[in-house]
Design a protein around this motif. Structure first.
Motif, PDB file in Angstrom:
ATOM      1  N   TYR A  20       9.051 -14.665   2.335  1.00 34.72           N
ATOM      2  CA  TYR A  20       8.640 -13.349   1.845  1.00 34.72           C
ATOM      3  C   TYR A  20       9.032 -13.209   0.378  1.00 34.72           C
ATOM      4  N   LYS A  29       6.721  -8.869   1.168  1.00 29.22           N
ATOM      5  CA  LYS A  29       5.367  -9.325   1.468  1.00 29.22           C
ATOM      6  C   LYS A  29       5.429 -10.785   1.886  1.00 29.22           C
ATOM      7  N   ASP A 319       2.337   0.085  -2.738  1.00 27.06           N
ATOM      8  CA  ASP A 319       2.148  -1.367  -2.834  1.00 27.06           C
ATOM      9  C   ASP A 319       0.725  -1.702  -3.279  1.00 27.06           C
ATOM     10  N   ASP A 323      -0.507  -3.711  -6.618  1.00 25.14           N
ATOM     11  CA  ASP A 323      -1.341  -4.915  -6.506  1.00 25.14           C
ATOM     12  C   ASP A 323      -2.591  -4.814  -7.370  1.00 25.14           C
TER      13      ASP A 323
END
Length: 506
Positions: A20, A29, A319, A323
């Motif tokens: 991760y 993630k 998140d 991104d």
């Protein structure tokens, strides 16, 4: 600053390494997931001794994972072991040999820890308030009951999908007699769990077996979405899969779409156990959690750090914004403008629309990620937005809620809305569909009034006259791009509300 962390999970059926990336905000993630189907349980003999062959296979697998950790430059790795090593009478010598030959210090989880980490993963990745978690591995099955998101009861049963197969089934598929003996054995253990009975709450399943149930079900109904986290099945669906599989040979089971070939010989035992648990608890539905033991370990580590006050959905949207490099200032301005429009709709008596607080919250979430697909292709931003959001796991949202968010955040017009919703049209009533289009149209107006992302609109006042709206818009800078844009986009709102909208800029 981000760092990489690794979890090695030594299970009875598979040994898995997951890597991760963890951020400063304590979110993580998954970037790599490698499993080895070593079936360590098959090396545990009748005296509960893990054989030298099994220990050697474990050590060789860990050596392979060490190379991968080095390749990915992971310096923070945790190695956890569960039922097979916990139940082995020579566990102490196993731990010592592993440490001396690999350098890994195995964290041998006790029954409570294994159950607790599974529960933790569920409450940290779903918004379910009350439920029963079931984590069926190869050698044990952990069950918990939580209410108001607090753990109240737990137990660990000394069997899993692989151990049941080894102990009760001689051939490739079980006979009726073997199944009957197995079910009697499992039922005897369930009699010792009175708190499980008649709960009438969702049963949340974790682990490879329940993931395979979900994938089999999705393939059988041509499910239009990707991903299984928070996928929901009714109890009759599990019964249907069970009935179908009991008529098949092993080669036929192995060919089923959605089923991992290595689980073909253990899928029936696990289905039988889940079916018993669903019936005993009077479960309202079965929900799949992709997150389980490994994520529970990470969440528990992070809970010792700063705890965020954001909801699961808010964290997921943050998140997504990171991104796709989404401008937070623009999102706030869109929300500010949209709320002015909503307030006017709600106070206008002749409009048969009522935008609730839940609708407003959904609109604000959609505003944060509105047309994010433009970061991939500006000409197809709506299409990319819908595809990305509808197929991306968003913690705290069911698949039904996720598609709803995607439809609003990608709203372009009536035609594309109908195109996107076609595979899901039976999920939503006509009233719900109209509400989504209305929220999307409001966001189109809000986006138009900040098309240059300069926050030029300071204040908006809306008045109604003979069914028409006058929108007085006070600006702090040149507003010509915004004025041009709203003239093109206001039609969506006008058609839905059956009004005429006149924007006045000054």
């Amino acid at each position: 600053m981000e760092k990489k962390v690794g979890i090695i999970d030594i299970g009875s059926n598979t040994i898995r390494l997951v890597i991760y990336v963890q951020s400063q905000e304590r979110s993580f993630k998954e970037i790599e997931n490698i499993k080895m189907g070593v079936r360590l349980r098959t090396y545990l003999n009748g005296e509960k001794i893990l054989s030298n062959e099994g220990i050697a296979l474990l050590i060789n697998t860990l050596h392979s994972f060490q190379l991968l950790l080095h390749h990915y430059k992971v310096t923070d790795a945790t190695c956890i072991a569960t039922a097979t090593i916990r139940q082995a009478n020579n566990r102490e010598s196993i731990l010592q040999e592993v440490e001396s030959k690999t350098g890994f210090t195995l964290k041998l989880l006790n029954e409570y820890e294994e159950a607790f980490y599974g529960y933790t993963a569920v409450v940290q990745s779903t918004d379910i308030e009350e439920g029963i978690t079931v984590d069926m591995g190869g050698g044990s099955t952990e069950i918990t009951y939580f209410r108001n998101r607090k753990l109240l009861k737990y137990c660990s049963l000394p069997f899993g999908a692989l151990s049941l197969k080894l102990d009760f089934i001689k051939g490739s598929v079980p006979t009726d007699e073997e199944l009957e003996q197995m079910l009697q054995y499992v039922g005897m253990h369930l009699e010792d769990i009175p708190w499980l009975l008649n709960k009438n709450v969702p049963l949340i399943g974790m682990g490879g077996s329940v993931r395979n149930f979900a994938q089999l079900h999705q393939h059988s109904i041509d499910y239009p979405l990707a991903g299984i986290h928070q996928y929901e099945m009714d109890v009759s669906s599990i019964e249907g899969i069970r009935t179908q599989l009991r008529t098949l040979t092993l080669p036929e089971i192995q060919k089923l779409e959605g089923l991992s070939k290595e689980r073909a010989d253990t899928i029936l035992p696990s289905l039988e156990v889940f079916n018993l648990l669903l019936n005993a608890s009077k479960a309202t539905k079965c929900v799949v959690s992709k997150q389980g033991l490994r994520e529970g370990v990470l969440y528990s580590r992070n809970s010792k750090e700063t705890i965020s006050s954001m909801s699961l959905v808010e964290k997921s949207i943050e998140d997504i914004k990171k991104d796709f490099y989404i401008d937070t200032g623009n999102s706030r301005q869109m929300i500010k403008i949209a709320n002015v429009v909503i307030n006017h709709i709600n106070k206008t008596e002749n409009l048969k629309e009522d935008i609730s607080n839940a609708d407003r919250q959904l609109l604000e979430q959609a505003a944060c990620i509105f047309h994010l697909g433009k970061y991939l292709n500006d000409e197809s931003s709506s299409h990319h937005t819908f595809y990305l959001l509808s197929n991306r796991s968003i913690l705290g949202l069911s698949h039904y809620e996720r598609v709803k968010l995607a439809l609003i955040a990608s709203y372009k017009g009536k035609r594309t809305f109908r195109q996107y919703i076609e595979p899901f049209k039976d999920w939503y009533t006509q009233g719900e569909q109209k509400k989504m289009r209305l929220l999307g149209a409001i966001l189109k107006v809000a986006q138009s009034l900040n098309v240059t992302k300069r926050n030029v609109v300071d204040d908006i006042k809306i008045s109604s006259k003979n069914g028409d709206w006058i929108m007085d818009i006070r600006c702090n800078d040149d507003y010509k791009p915004e004025e041009y844009r709203i003239e093109k986009q206001k039609k969506h709102l006008e058609k839905l509300l059956k009004i005429s909208l006149t924007p006045n800029f000054y």
